[in-house]
Design an enzyme around this catalytic site. Structure first.
Site, PDB file in Angstrom:
ATOM      1  N   TYR A  16       0.852  -1.202   0.000  1.00 43.03           N
ATOM      2  CA  TYR A  16       0.000   0.000   0.000  1.00 43.03           C
ATOM      3  C   TYR A  16       0.885   1.248   0.000  1.00 43.03           C
ATOM      4  CZ  TYR A  16      -3.648   3.323   1.058  1.00 43.03           C
ATOM      5  OH  TYR A  16      -4.508   4.372   0.981  1.00 43.03           O
ATOM      6  N   PHE A  18      -7.201  19.686 -25.252  1.00 34.84           N
ATOM      7  CA  PHE A  18      -7.712  18.325 -25.340  1.00 34.84           C
ATOM      8  C   PHE A  18      -9.025  18.323 -24.560  1.00 34.84           C
ATOM      9  CE2 PHE A  18      -8.138  13.868 -24.078  1.00 34.84           C
ATOM     10  CZ  PHE A  18      -8.237  13.340 -25.354  1.00 34.84           C
ATOM     11  N   THR A  19      -9.934  17.406 -24.902  1.00 35.90           N
ATOM     12  CA  THR A  19     -11.294  17.450 -24.326  1.00 35.90           C
ATOM     13  C   THR A  19     -11.286  17.476 -22.794  1.00 35.90           C
ATOM     14  OG1 THR A  19     -11.340  15.044 -24.532  1.00 35.90           O
ATOM     15  CG2 THR A  19     -12.410  16.298 -26.277  1.00 35.90           C
ATOM     16  N   ASP A  21       2.039  18.810 -21.483  1.00 37.59           N
ATOM     17  CA  ASP A  21       1.297  17.546 -21.554  1.00 37.59           C
ATOM     18  C   ASP A  21       2.098  16.632 -22.480  1.00 37.59           C
ATOM     19  OD1 ASP A  21      -0.333  15.429 -22.304  1.00 37.59           O
ATOM     20  OD2 ASP A  21      -2.170  16.625 -22.406  1.00 37.59           O
ATOM     21  N   LYS A  51      -0.688   6.191 -22.898  1.00 39.45           N
ATOM     22  CA  LYS A  51      -0.259   6.447 -24.274  1.00 39.45           C
ATOM     23  C   LYS A  51       1.225   6.053 -24.441  1.00 39.45           C
ATOM     24  CE  LYS A  51      -2.848   9.939 -26.090  1.00 39.45           C
ATOM     25  NZ  LYS A  51      -4.043   9.424 -26.766  1.00 39.45           N
ATOM     26  N   ARG A  93     -13.721  13.554 -33.959  1.00 43.16           N
ATOM     27  CA  ARG A  93     -12.988  14.659 -33.332  1.00 43.16           C
ATOM     28  C   ARG A  93     -13.435  15.948 -34.000  1.00 43.16           C
ATOM     29  NH1 ARG A  93     -10.645  12.740 -28.553  1.00 43.16           N
ATOM     30  NH2 ARG A  93     -12.820  13.273 -28.328  1.00 43.16           N
ATOM     31  N   PHE A 121     -19.641  13.352 -26.014  1.00 45.58           N
ATOM     32  CA  PHE A 121     -19.279  12.350 -27.024  1.00 45.58           C
ATOM     33  C   PHE A 121     -19.049  10.973 -26.418  1.00 45.58           C
ATOM     34  CE2 PHE A 121     -15.329  14.107 -25.482  1.00 45.58           C
ATOM     35  CZ  PHE A 121     -14.489  13.018 -25.388  1.00 45.58           C
TER      36      PHE A 121
HETATM   37  C1  LIG Z   1      -2.979  14.889 -25.098  1.00 49.69           C
HETATM   38  C2  LIG Z   1      -3.806  14.210 -24.069  1.00 49.69           C
HETATM   39  N1  LIG Z   1      -3.870  14.706 -22.826  1.00 49.69           N
HETATM   40  C3  LIG Z   1      -4.596  14.119 -21.864  1.00 49.69           C
HETATM   41  C4  LIG Z   1      -5.333  12.984 -22.116  1.00 49.69           C
HETATM   42  C5  LIG Z   1      -6.182  12.381 -21.036  1.00 49.69           C
HETATM   43  O1  LIG Z   1      -5.621  11.202 -20.595  1.00 49.69           O
HETATM   44  P1  LIG Z   1      -6.491   9.977 -20.012  1.00 49.69           P
HETATM   45  O2  LIG Z   1      -7.354   9.470 -21.123  1.00 49.69           O
HETATM   46  O3  LIG Z   1      -5.466   8.992 -19.550  1.00 49.69           O
HETATM   47  O4  LIG Z   1      -7.310  10.507 -18.897  1.00 49.69           O
HETATM   48  C6  LIG Z   1      -5.287  12.429 -23.388  1.00 49.69           C
HETATM   49  C7  LIG Z   1      -6.058  11.206 -23.685  1.00 49.69           C
HETATM   50  O5  LIG Z   1      -6.153  10.703 -24.750  1.00 49.69           O
HETATM   51  C8  LIG Z   1      -4.519  13.064 -24.389  1.00 49.69           C
HETATM   52  O6  LIG Z   1      -4.470  12.591 -25.655  1.00 49.69           O
END
Ligand SMILES: Cc1ncc(COP(=O)(O)O)c(C=O)c1O
Length: 435
Positions: free
Chosen positions: A35, A87-88, A177, A220, A343, A409
Site C-alpha cells: 500500500y 484536449f477534451t 502535456d 499512451k 474529433r 461524445f
Molecule cells: C494529449 C492528451 N492529454 C490528456 C489525455 C487524457 O488522458 P487519459 O485518457 O489517460 O485521462 C489524453 C487522452 O487521450 C490526451 O491525448
C-alpha cells in the site's frame, strides 16, 4: 458505445491499448506490492529522473486525474490558460475550476492542407500579447506535445524554447502535456534542423527540460494504464501532492495498480528506444500519402496518433449541425468494421446558453496504437476508405437521441437522418457481398 467484439480493427484510440512488451509484462509479475512505499514506486521515480530529468514525481490513475489536480491547484474563477490547443478532458477540468482556455496555435495548424512541419507550435507573438495584456489571470501556459485535436501535429524544439523564454519573462509556469511526447521527439529528429543525428533520449531530455511541470497519460507513450505529474520545483510538488490521498490514493501508487507502475517504468525507457519508436508513424505516413494521392481529404503532413480525415470536405453535403465527423465515423464502421473516433463538433460541448460551439477542425481520427497494426491492416483501411469516398453521397448526418451535458461524445446516442445507414449497407452488400 460499440462492443469491442463487434469491431474488426479497433482504431478508436491508442489509450490503454498499445501492445505491452515482454519486459513490461515480466516487470508486472515481479513488482513488490505494498500500500505504501513499494520498491516498484521508487524504481519508477528513478527512471523518471533518468529518462525525463525530474526529481519529484506524483503517480495518478490516468491523464485526466493529472489535469484535475493541476486545475485544482492553479486555476481560479476568471483564470486563463493559453495553450497550443485543447484536449477534451483538459478543457473540461480548466472550465470546471472556473477558468477559460485560450488557444493560440500557429495559423497553419487550422489549414488541413498546410504541410508545415510543426503545426502543434504556439503562435509566440500571440502568446506575448496575451501575457502582456492578462499576465495576472494566467494560471499557466500549456503545451501539448503532438497536439491531439489538431490531427496529431508536433511542437518544435525552437518553439518550446521560445515559449519558455516568454514564461520566464512574465513569471508564469509552463506545463507540458507529454502524453505523446515519444512521437513528438521522433518528429523533431525527422524534421527539425540540427537533430537528425541526435539520440531520441537526448532530444527527449532537452525537450522536457523546458517545462516547469510535466504530466502524462501513461496510457499512451509508456503503454500502460496510469499517469503521473513530474517537476523539479519543490513548491509545485508540495502543492500538488497533498491532494493525492484525497482523490487518488497513497502517494506511492496514486490510484494505479503497483503492477502498472512497474510496467510504466519499463515503458518510459522503451518509449524512446531508437529501434522501436516510429513504426506506427511510418504506417500513418504511408496511409496518409496514399489517401492524399487519391484525393481523399486528409490532414497534412502525416502526424502522430493516427490518420485524420477532414469530414467537412469528405462529406461536404452534410451541414456542421448534423455532425459530418460523427457521420463519417459511423459510415466507416458500417463499411469496414473499423472503429474510429469523432474529433469535431460532437467532441465539444454546447456553451452555457445551449448553442453549439463548432471547433476549427471537424475530423475523424483513425488511431494506430503502438506495436499493434501491420501494413496489411493499413491496406485494408485504405481500401475501405476509398470505397466509402466513392459512395459518400449516400451518407447523411446524425441527430441526438440522448445528449449528456458534459463530455457528451462519451455517452451520447445518435441516430442517422433518413436511415442512410441501411442504404449504405445495402449498396455495400450488393457490391462487396455479405460478410
Ligand atoms: C494529449 C492528451 N492529454 C490528456 C489525455 C487524457 O488522458 P487519459 O485518457 O489517460 O485521462 C489524453 C487522452 O487521450 C490526451 O491525448
Amino acid at each position: 458505445m460499440l462492443k469491442a467484439t463487434d469491431v474488426f480493427l479497433d482504431m478508436l484510440t491508442d489509450s490503454g491499448v498499445n501492445a505491452m512488451s515482454d519486459r513490461q509484462l515480466a516487470a508486472m509479475i515481479t513488482a513488490q506490492d505494498a500500500y505504501a512505499g513499494s520498491k516498484a514506486f521508487y524504481e519508477f521515480a528513478e527512471v523518471v529522473e533518468e529518462v525525463l530529468g525530474f526529481k519529484y514525481v506524483i503517480p495518478v490513475h490516468q491523464g485526466r486525474a493529472a489535469e484535475h489536480l493541476l486545475a485544482k491547484v492553479f486555476v481560479r474563477e476568471g483564470s486563463i490558460v493559453p495553450m497550443n490547443y485543447h484536449f477534451t478532458t483538459t478543457k473540461a477540468h480548466i472550465e470546471l475550476a472556473g477558468g477559460t482556455i485560450v488557444e493560440i496555435p500557429v495559423k497553419e495548424a487550422l489549414d488541413v492542407k498546410s504541410r508545415h512541419p510543426f503545426k502543434g507550435n504556439i503562435d509566440v507573438a500571440a502568446l506575448e500579447e496575451v501575457l502582456k495584456r492578462d499576465r495576472d489571470r494566467v494560471a499557466y501556459v500549456r503545451i501539448e506535445a503532438v497536439a491531439n485535436l489538431l490531427g496529431g501535429q508536433p511542437v518544435s524544439m525552437k518553439n518550446i524554447a521560445e515559449v519558455r523564454a516568454l514564461c520566464d519573462k512574465f513569471g508564469v509556469p509552463l506545463v507540458l502535456d507529454g502524453s505523446m511526447v515519444d512521437w513528438n521527439v521522433y518528429f523533431i529528429k525527422e524534421r527539425e534542423p540540427g537533430y537528425g543525428s541526435k539520440k531520441l533520449s537526448d532530444i527527449l531530455k532537452e525537450f522536457v527540460s523546458y517545462a516547469d511541470i510535466f504530466y502524462m497519460s501513461a496510457r499512451k507513450a509508456p503503454s500502460v494504464r496510469g499517469g503521473f505529474i513530474a517537476t523539479n520545483r519543490r513548491e509545485f510538488y508540495e502543492k500538488l501532492v497533498v491532494h493525492i490521498p484525497v482523490y487518488e490514493g497513497f502517494i506511492t501508487y496514486g490510484g494505479m495498480s503497483i503492477k502498472e507502475i512497474a510496467a510504466m517504468a519499463v515503458g518510459l525507457r522503451e518509449m524512446i528506444d531508437d529501434d522501436l519508436v516510429g513504426s506506427e508513424l511510418e504506417l500513418i505516413k504511408y496511409v496518409v500519402e496514399e489517401l492524399d494521392k487519391k484525393g481523399v481529404p486528409v490532414v497534412l503532413p502525416p502526424g502522430g496518433l493516427g490518420v485524420h480525415v477532414d469530414a467537412t470536405q469528405f462529406l461536404s453535403h452534410v451541414s456542421r449541425s448534423a455532425y459530418p465527423a460523427g457521420s463519417l465515423a459511423a459510415a466507416l464502421y458500417l463499411a469496414s468494421g473499423i472503429r474510429s473516433m469523432e474529433r469535431g463538433a460532437m467532441s465539444m460541448d454546447r456553451d452555457k446558453s445551449g448553442r453549439e460551439v463548432y471547433p476549427d477542425l471537424e475530423l475523424i481520427r483513425i488511431a494506430f496504437p503502438r506495436r499493434t497494426y501491420l501494413k496489411s491492416h493499413a491496406d485494408y483501411l485504405i481500401d475501405r476508405l476509398l470505397w466509402l469516398y466513392n459512395h459518400r453521397d449516400i451518407v447523411n448526418g446524425l441527430r441526438w437521441v440522448y445528449e449528456p451535458p458534459v463530455l457528451r461524445f462519451f455517452l451520447g446516442r445518435l441516430e442517422d437522418i433518413d436511415n442512410w445507414g441501411e442504404k449504405l449497407v445495402k449498396v455495400y452488400k450488393k457490391e462487396l457481398g455479405d460478410l
